[in-house]
Design an enzyme around this catalytic site. Structure first.
Site, PDB file in Angstrom:
ATOM      1  N   SER A 265       0.756  -1.289  -0.043  1.00 36.64           N
ATOM      2  CA  SER A 265      -0.025  -0.001  -0.060  1.00 36.64           C
ATOM      3  C   SER A 265       0.977   1.406   0.029  1.00 36.64           C
ATOM      4  CB  SER A 265      -0.848  -0.011   1.150  1.00 36.64           C
ATOM      5  OG  SER A 265      -1.524   1.317   1.410  1.00 36.64           O
TER       6      SER A 265
ATOM      7  N   TYR B  77      -0.918  -0.342  10.283  1.00 38.52           N
ATOM      8  CA  TYR B  77      -1.250  -0.666   9.193  1.00 38.52           C
ATOM      9  C   TYR B  77      -0.038  -0.055   8.331  1.00 38.52           C
ATOM     10  CZ  TYR B  77      -3.153  -0.893   4.452  1.00 38.52           C
ATOM     11  OH  TYR B  77      -3.499  -1.158   2.841  1.00 38.52           O
TER      12      TYR B  77
HETATM   13  N1  LIG Z   1      -8.602  -0.958  -0.448  1.00 39.96           N
HETATM   14  C1  LIG Z   1      -7.473  -0.238  -0.928  1.00 39.96           C
HETATM   15  O1  LIG Z   1      -7.801   0.872  -1.216  1.00 39.96           O
HETATM   16  C2  LIG Z   1      -6.172  -0.852  -0.600  1.00 39.96           C
HETATM   17  C3  LIG Z   1      -5.055  -0.087  -0.994  1.00 39.96           C
HETATM   18  C4  LIG Z   1      -3.887  -0.567  -1.032  1.00 39.96           C
HETATM   19  C5  LIG Z   1      -3.707  -1.640  -0.382  1.00 39.96           C
HETATM   20  N2  LIG Z   1      -4.800  -2.547  -0.122  1.00 39.96           N
HETATM   21  C6  LIG Z   1      -4.286  -3.936   0.518  1.00 39.96           C
HETATM   22  O2  LIG Z   1      -5.064  -4.801  -0.212  1.00 39.96           O
HETATM   23  C7  LIG Z   1      -5.355  -5.913   0.634  1.00 39.96           C
HETATM   24  C8  LIG Z   1      -6.921  -6.506   0.499  1.00 39.96           C
HETATM   25  O3  LIG Z   1      -7.661  -5.241   0.929  1.00 39.96           O
HETATM   26  P1  LIG Z   1      -9.386  -5.184   0.844  1.00 39.96           P
HETATM   27  O4  LIG Z   1      -9.552  -3.696   0.819  1.00 39.96           O
HETATM   28  O5  LIG Z   1      -9.576  -5.781  -0.405  1.00 39.96           O
HETATM   29  O6  LIG Z   1      -9.645  -5.533   2.145  1.00 39.96           O
HETATM   30  P2  LIG Z   1     -11.063  -6.063   2.542  1.00 39.96           P
HETATM   31  O7  LIG Z   1     -12.122  -5.761   1.792  1.00 39.96           O
HETATM   32  O8  LIG Z   1     -11.077  -5.751   4.046  1.00 39.96           O
HETATM   33  O9  LIG Z   1     -10.815  -7.706   2.355  1.00 39.96           O
HETATM   34  C9  LIG Z   1      -9.852  -8.321   3.359  1.00 39.96           C
HETATM   35  C10 LIG Z   1      -9.953  -9.951   3.101  1.00 39.96           C
HETATM   36  O10 LIG Z   1      -8.741 -10.378   4.015  1.00 39.96           O
HETATM   37  C11 LIG Z   1      -9.379 -11.419   4.779  1.00 39.96           C
HETATM   38  N3  LIG Z   1      -9.085 -11.422   5.995  1.00 39.96           N
HETATM   39  C12 LIG Z   1      -9.434 -10.654   7.285  1.00 39.96           C
HETATM   40  N4  LIG Z   1      -8.750 -10.987   8.429  1.00 39.96           N
HETATM   41  C13 LIG Z   1      -8.056 -12.272   8.003  1.00 39.96           C
HETATM   42  C14 LIG Z   1      -7.413 -13.170   8.863  1.00 39.96           C
HETATM   43  N5  LIG Z   1      -7.283 -12.968  10.373  1.00 39.96           N
HETATM   44  N6  LIG Z   1      -6.961 -14.095   8.356  1.00 39.96           N
HETATM   45  C15 LIG Z   1      -7.095 -14.546   6.877  1.00 39.96           C
HETATM   46  N7  LIG Z   1      -7.559 -13.462   6.085  1.00 39.96           N
HETATM   47  C16 LIG Z   1      -8.378 -12.475   6.757  1.00 39.96           C
HETATM   48  C17 LIG Z   1     -10.839 -11.034   4.820  1.00 39.96           C
HETATM   49  O11 LIG Z   1     -11.609 -12.288   4.796  1.00 39.96           O
HETATM   50  P3  LIG Z   1     -13.168 -12.512   5.851  1.00 39.96           P
HETATM   51  O12 LIG Z   1     -14.014 -12.333   4.838  1.00 39.96           O
HETATM   52  O13 LIG Z   1     -13.031 -14.072   6.377  1.00 39.96           O
HETATM   53  O14 LIG Z   1     -12.972 -11.685   6.759  1.00 39.96           O
HETATM   54  C18 LIG Z   1     -10.968 -10.498   3.224  1.00 39.96           C
HETATM   55  O15 LIG Z   1     -11.301 -11.604   2.412  1.00 39.96           O
HETATM   56  C19 LIG Z   1      -4.924  -5.591   1.868  1.00 39.96           C
HETATM   57  O16 LIG Z   1      -3.715  -6.191   2.234  1.00 39.96           O
HETATM   58  C20 LIG Z   1      -4.795  -4.357   1.783  1.00 39.96           C
HETATM   59  O17 LIG Z   1      -3.833  -3.636   2.744  1.00 39.96           O
HETATM   60  C21 LIG Z   1      -5.849  -2.186  -0.199  1.00 39.96           C
END
Ligand SMILES: NC(=O)c1ccc[n+]([C@@H]2O[C@H](COP(=O)([O-])OP(=O)(O)OC[C@H]3O[C@@H](n4cnc5c(N)ncnc54)[C@H](OP(=O)(O)O)[C@@H]3O)[C@@H](O)[C@H]2O)c1
Length: 226
Positions: free
Chosen positions: A135, A146
């Site tokens: 990120s 984070y």
């Molecule tokens: N969204 C953004 O703008 C953005 C930007 C830069 C980087 N990122 C990175 O992209 C990645 C995905 O982000 P997202 O925005 O798609 O997040 P999200 O919508 O919150 O989804 C998170 C995912 O991680 C899983 N998860 C949560 N806790 C966990 C645990 N204890 N063990 C295993 N899996 C777990 C969740 O599964 P459950 O359904 O079981 O909870 C879900 O599938 C992250 O690494 C984040 O840092 C996101």
């Protein structure tokens, strides 16, 4: 031509957000998918819709990590591992950061991610890839655990890349940039989600690396052109 026919790809955190969109994109390119979320109930509907294998993986829990890695290994060789699952925690300066939240974020996003990678590595094919989702908030003040967890992911990527050079495993950290997901909404509660790109718009570098490209250890998805 579909670029990932014959590849088996493991995507963590594929129940929603970036992981789900990525699973769809990789599946469209012909990959055989192994998808995880914290419970089978969370991942089964996505896996079923894509004809993928569904595994429970809670990155806080060593037993769950070892059992998911063994189950993935039994399915056969892994060509690509995408470490996508992560936690936001709260946005707060380090001076005041709540340590219970810190430990939770670190245990999922750093410790658990490394342990799952270690456990799966014997099954990762030489010439394969490990893609870690990072990120732009890496090291950003007031993003607390984070920000530090994303710095750690960047470090893990660079070190693994050097350590796995003999096996020709491409380790690449990809920053998707801000995209419309639950995590983004939690980080920016006052933002209109419709002003933020759909995750689908930032997936091409993930597919390209999975298909064999090696852009170096770090990619900014919004700047990707191939
Ligand atoms: N969204 C953004 O703008 C953005 C930007 C830069 C980087 N990122 C990175 O992209 C990645 C995905 O982000 P997202 O925005 O798609 O997040 P999200 O919508 O919150 O989804 C998170 C995912 O991680 C899983 N998860 C949560 N806790 C966990 C645990 N204890 N063990 C295993 N899996 C777990 C969740 O599964 P459950 O359904 O079981 O909870 C879900 O599938 C992250 O690494 C984040 O840092 C996101």
């Amino acid at each position: 031509m579909r670029r990932l026919v014959g590849s088996r790809i493991v995507v963590t955190g594929a129940s929603r957000g970036i992981g789900r969109a990525l699973a769809e994109a990789l599946g469209d390119e012909g990959a055989a998918l192994v998808l995880t979320a914290t419970t089978v109930e969370h991942i089964a509907p996505v896996a079923e819709s894509l004809g993928a294998e569904a595994l429970a993986l809670d990155l806080r829990d060593s037993e769950s990590i070892q059992s998911a890695a063994s189950a993935a290994a039994r399915l056969g060789r892994v060509d690509v591992l995408v470490n996508n699952a992560g936690l936001l925690g709260v946005r707060a300066p380090l001076s005041d950061y709540p340590m219970d939240v810190w430990r939770d974020v670190m245990s999922v996003s750093v410790d658990g991610t490394l342990e799952f990678t270690q456990a799966l590595l014997p099954s990762v094919a030489d010439g394969g890839a490990i893609i870690n989702v990072t990120s732009g908030a890496a090291g950003r003040p007031s993003w607390g655990a984070y920000g530090v967890s994303r710095l750690a992911i960047n470090g893990l990527t660079q070190m693994l890349r050097a350590e796995l050079v003999d096996r020709d495993i491409r380790c690449v950290a990809i920053n998707p940039g801000g995209v419309r997901t639950e995590m983004r909404a939690a980080a920016y509660p006052d933002e209109d989600p419709l002003t933020v790109p759909d995750p689908k718009e930032r997936l091409e570098p993930f597919v390209a690396v999975a298909a064999g490209e090696d852009p170096g250890w770090f990619v900014e998805a919004k700047d990707w052109s191939s």
